[in-house]
Design a protein around this motif. Structure first.
Motif, PDB file in Angstrom:
ATOM      1  N   GLN A   1      21.468 -23.741 -16.335  1.00 19.83           N
ATOM      2  CA  GLN A   1      21.182 -23.045 -14.993  1.00 19.83           C
ATOM      3  C   GLN A   1      19.735 -22.355 -15.130  1.00 19.83           C
ATOM      4  N   ARG A   2      19.047 -22.506 -13.778  1.00 25.49           N
ATOM      5  CA  ARG A   2      17.901 -21.837 -13.255  1.00 25.49           C
ATOM      6  C   ARG A   2      18.595 -20.720 -12.508  1.00 25.49           C
ATOM      7  N   TYR A   3      17.789 -19.266 -12.837  1.00 27.71           N
ATOM      8  CA  TYR A   3      18.114 -18.259 -12.079  1.00 27.71           C
ATOM      9  C   TYR A   3      16.894 -17.778 -11.096  1.00 27.71           C
ATOM     10  N   ARG A   4      17.167 -17.677  -9.895  1.00 25.13           N
ATOM     11  CA  ARG A   4      16.283 -17.114  -8.998  1.00 25.13           C
ATOM     12  C   ARG A   4      16.193 -15.546  -9.149  1.00 25.13           C
ATOM     13  N   TRP A   5      15.244 -15.044  -9.379  1.00 15.40           N
ATOM     14  CA  TRP A   5      15.196 -13.649  -9.740  1.00 15.40           C
ATOM     15  C   TRP A   5      14.163 -12.762  -8.684  1.00 15.40           C
ATOM     16  N   PHE A   6      14.796 -11.907  -7.824  1.00 15.17           N
ATOM     17  CA  PHE A   6      14.421 -11.083  -7.108  1.00 15.17           C
ATOM     18  C   PHE A   6      14.595  -9.686  -7.510  1.00 15.17           C
ATOM     19  N   ALA A   7      13.249  -8.852  -7.675  1.00 13.30           N
ATOM     20  CA  ALA A   7      13.254  -7.482  -8.224  1.00 13.30           C
ATOM     21  C   ALA A   7      12.556  -6.476  -7.170  1.00 13.30           C
ATOM     22  N   SER A   8      12.508  -5.183  -7.441  1.00  9.58           N
ATOM     23  CA  SER A   8      11.984  -4.465  -6.396  1.00  9.58           C
ATOM     24  C   SER A   8      11.588  -3.322  -7.479  1.00  9.58           C
ATOM     25  N   GLY A   9      10.457  -2.853  -7.118  1.00  6.54           N
ATOM     26  CA  GLY A   9       9.706  -1.695  -8.086  1.00  6.54           C
ATOM     27  C   GLY A   9       8.775  -0.686  -7.130  1.00  6.54           C
ATOM     28  N   ARG A  10       8.365   0.204  -7.742  1.00 10.05           N
ATOM     29  CA  ARG A  10       7.338   0.974  -7.267  1.00 10.05           C
ATOM     30  C   ARG A  10       6.350   1.448  -8.198  1.00 10.05           C
ATOM     31  N   PHE A  11       5.312   1.981  -7.713  1.00 15.23           N
ATOM     32  CA  PHE A  11       4.098   2.422  -8.409  1.00 15.23           C
ATOM     33  C   PHE A  11       3.386   3.636  -7.546  1.00 15.23           C
ATOM     34  N   ASN A  12       2.498   4.285  -8.280  1.00 10.08           N
ATOM     35  CA  ASN A  12       1.812   5.353  -7.522  1.00 10.08           C
ATOM     36  C   ASN A  12       0.884   4.958  -6.251  1.00 10.08           C
ATOM     37  N   ALA A  13       1.232   5.131  -5.030  1.00  8.81           N
ATOM     38  CA  ALA A  13       0.469   4.539  -4.053  1.00  8.81           C
ATOM     39  C   ALA A  13      -0.959   4.841  -4.071  1.00  8.81           C
ATOM     40  N   ARG A  14      -1.336   6.074  -4.691  1.00  9.79           N
ATOM     41  CA  ARG A  14      -2.625   6.447  -4.530  1.00  9.79           C
ATOM     42  C   ARG A  14      -3.619   5.431  -5.411  1.00  9.79           C
ATOM     43  N   LEU A  15      -2.929   4.584  -6.411  1.00 17.23           N
ATOM     44  CA  LEU A  15      -3.685   3.707  -7.184  1.00 17.23           C
ATOM     45  C   LEU A  15      -3.884   2.426  -6.302  1.00 17.23           C
ATOM     46  N   TYR A  16      -3.230   2.124  -5.318  1.00 15.00           N
ATOM     47  CA  TYR A  16      -3.560   0.905  -4.668  1.00 15.00           C
ATOM     48  C   TYR A  16      -4.785   0.330  -4.456  1.00 15.00           C
ATOM     49  N   PRO A  17      -5.760   1.317  -3.803  1.00 12.91           N
ATOM     50  CA  PRO A  17      -7.094   0.763  -3.800  1.00 12.91           C
ATOM     51  C   PRO A  17      -7.782   0.062  -5.138  1.00 12.91           C
ATOM     52  N   LEU A  18      -7.401   0.872  -6.153  1.00 11.63           N
ATOM     53  CA  LEU A  18      -8.022   0.508  -7.486  1.00 11.63           C
ATOM     54  C   LEU A  18      -7.073  -0.894  -8.154  1.00 11.63           C
TER      55      LEU A  18
ATOM     56  N   SER B   1       0.948  -1.204   0.021  1.00  7.17           N
ATOM     57  CA  SER B   1      -0.019   0.060  -0.097  1.00  7.17           C
ATOM     58  C   SER B   1       0.824   1.251  -0.066  1.00  7.17           C
ATOM     59  N   ASP B   2       2.142   1.128   0.182  1.00  8.36           N
ATOM     60  CA  ASP B   2       2.958   2.497   0.243  1.00  8.36           C
ATOM     61  C   ASP B   2       3.549   2.707  -1.224  1.00  8.36           C
ATOM     62  N   GLY B   3       3.273   1.917  -2.198  1.00 11.62           N
ATOM     63  CA  GLY B   3       3.678   2.237  -3.428  1.00 11.62           C
ATOM     64  C   GLY B   3       4.863   1.306  -3.803  1.00 11.62           C
ATOM     65  N   THR B   4       5.395   0.450  -2.890  1.00 10.55           N
ATOM     66  CA  THR B   4       6.407  -0.330  -3.242  1.00 10.55           C
ATOM     67  C   THR B   4       6.000  -2.005  -3.841  1.00 10.55           C
ATOM     68  N   ALA B   5       7.001  -2.540  -4.522  1.00 13.69           N
ATOM     69  CA  ALA B   5       6.558  -3.968  -5.031  1.00 13.69           C
ATOM     70  C   ALA B   5       7.737  -5.018  -4.989  1.00 13.69           C
ATOM     71  N   THR B   6       7.669  -5.983  -4.892  1.00 13.53           N
ATOM     72  CA  THR B   6       8.657  -7.024  -4.905  1.00 13.53           C
ATOM     73  C   THR B   6       8.535  -8.099  -5.884  1.00 13.53           C
ATOM     74  N   PHE B   7       9.227  -8.702  -6.421  1.00 10.91           N
ATOM     75  CA  PHE B   7       9.210  -9.874  -7.406  1.00 10.91           C
ATOM     76  C   PHE B   7       9.956 -10.766  -6.843  1.00 10.91           C
ATOM     77  N   ASP B   8       9.468 -12.192  -7.183  1.00 10.23           N
ATOM     78  CA  ASP B   8      10.052 -13.348  -6.827  1.00 10.23           C
ATOM     79  C   ASP B   8       9.927 -14.530  -7.826  1.00 10.23           C
ATOM     80  N   GLY B   9      10.773 -14.725  -8.679  1.00  5.02           N
ATOM     81  CA  GLY B   9      10.505 -15.984  -9.967  1.00  5.02           C
ATOM     82  C   GLY B   9      11.812 -16.532 -10.345  1.00  5.02           C
ATOM     83  N   THR B  10      11.530 -17.410 -11.122  1.00  2.00           N
ATOM     84  CA  THR B  10      12.581 -18.498 -11.675  1.00  2.00           C
ATOM     85  C   THR B  10      12.692 -18.251 -12.904  1.00  2.00           C
ATOM     86  N   VAL B  11      13.931 -18.104 -13.574  1.00  2.00           N
ATOM     87  CA  VAL B  11      13.959 -18.114 -15.077  1.00  2.00           C
ATOM     88  C   VAL B  11      15.196 -18.710 -15.781  1.00  2.00           C
TER      89      VAL B  11
END
Length: 146
Positions: A119-136, A60-70
């Motif tokens: 190899q398979r690679y575990r991928w952690f990433a961080s991002g952000r978005f406009n927190a005012r959009l969170y409820p939508l 809800s503060d506009g931050t985002a985290t990703f976790d995946g394997t590629v």
């Protein structure tokens, strides 16, 4: 009499410390809410594959985290990804921006280098978005390229 006051004061301080340890701190009173979006089947782009279970968690503060394997079927590839947040009707509200911008010409691109096809690679990433959009935000979509 002085000794009694010191003993009573020490006892009061001990009680205050004990009670204080049991009370919630200001930081726990306003915990962030989150939404997690998972992909339950593999995605492919060219020689690259992102395995099932990849997930973005939006806060809800506009931050985002990703976790995946590629992985890739070829050496020296890269998985490129753009993550869009959408409303309940599927309309795009915005695109996540990358905390670790690898391409200054596109702040919304997430890149995972895949040096070895074995190899398979575990991928952690961080991002952000406009927190005012969170409820939508009710959906997400990913665009990808290898």
């Amino acid at each position: 009499m002085n000794r009694i006051r010191r003993t009573a004061g020490a006892a009061a301080a001990t009680v205050a410390l004990t009670i204080g340890l049991g009370l919630p701190t200001a930081g726990t009173a306003h915990a962030l809410s989150s939404r997690t979006f998972s992909w339950n089947s593999p995605m492919t782009a060219g020689d690259c594959t992102m395995f099932e279970g990849a997930r973005w968690t939006l806060y809800s503060d506009g931050t985002a985290t990703f976790d995946g394997t590629v992985t890739s079927g070829d050496n020296n590839d890269a998985w490129l990804m753009w993550a869009r947040v959408k409303d309940a009707n599927g309309a795009v509200l915005g695109t996540l921006t990358n905390y670790n911008v690898q391409d200054r010409s596109d702040w919304t691109k997430f890149v995972k280098n895949l040096p070895s096809k074995t190899q398979r690679y575990r991928w952690f990433a961080s991002g952000r978005f406009n927190a005012r959009l969170y409820p939508l935000i009710k959906r997400m979509s990913l665009s990808k390229h290898c």
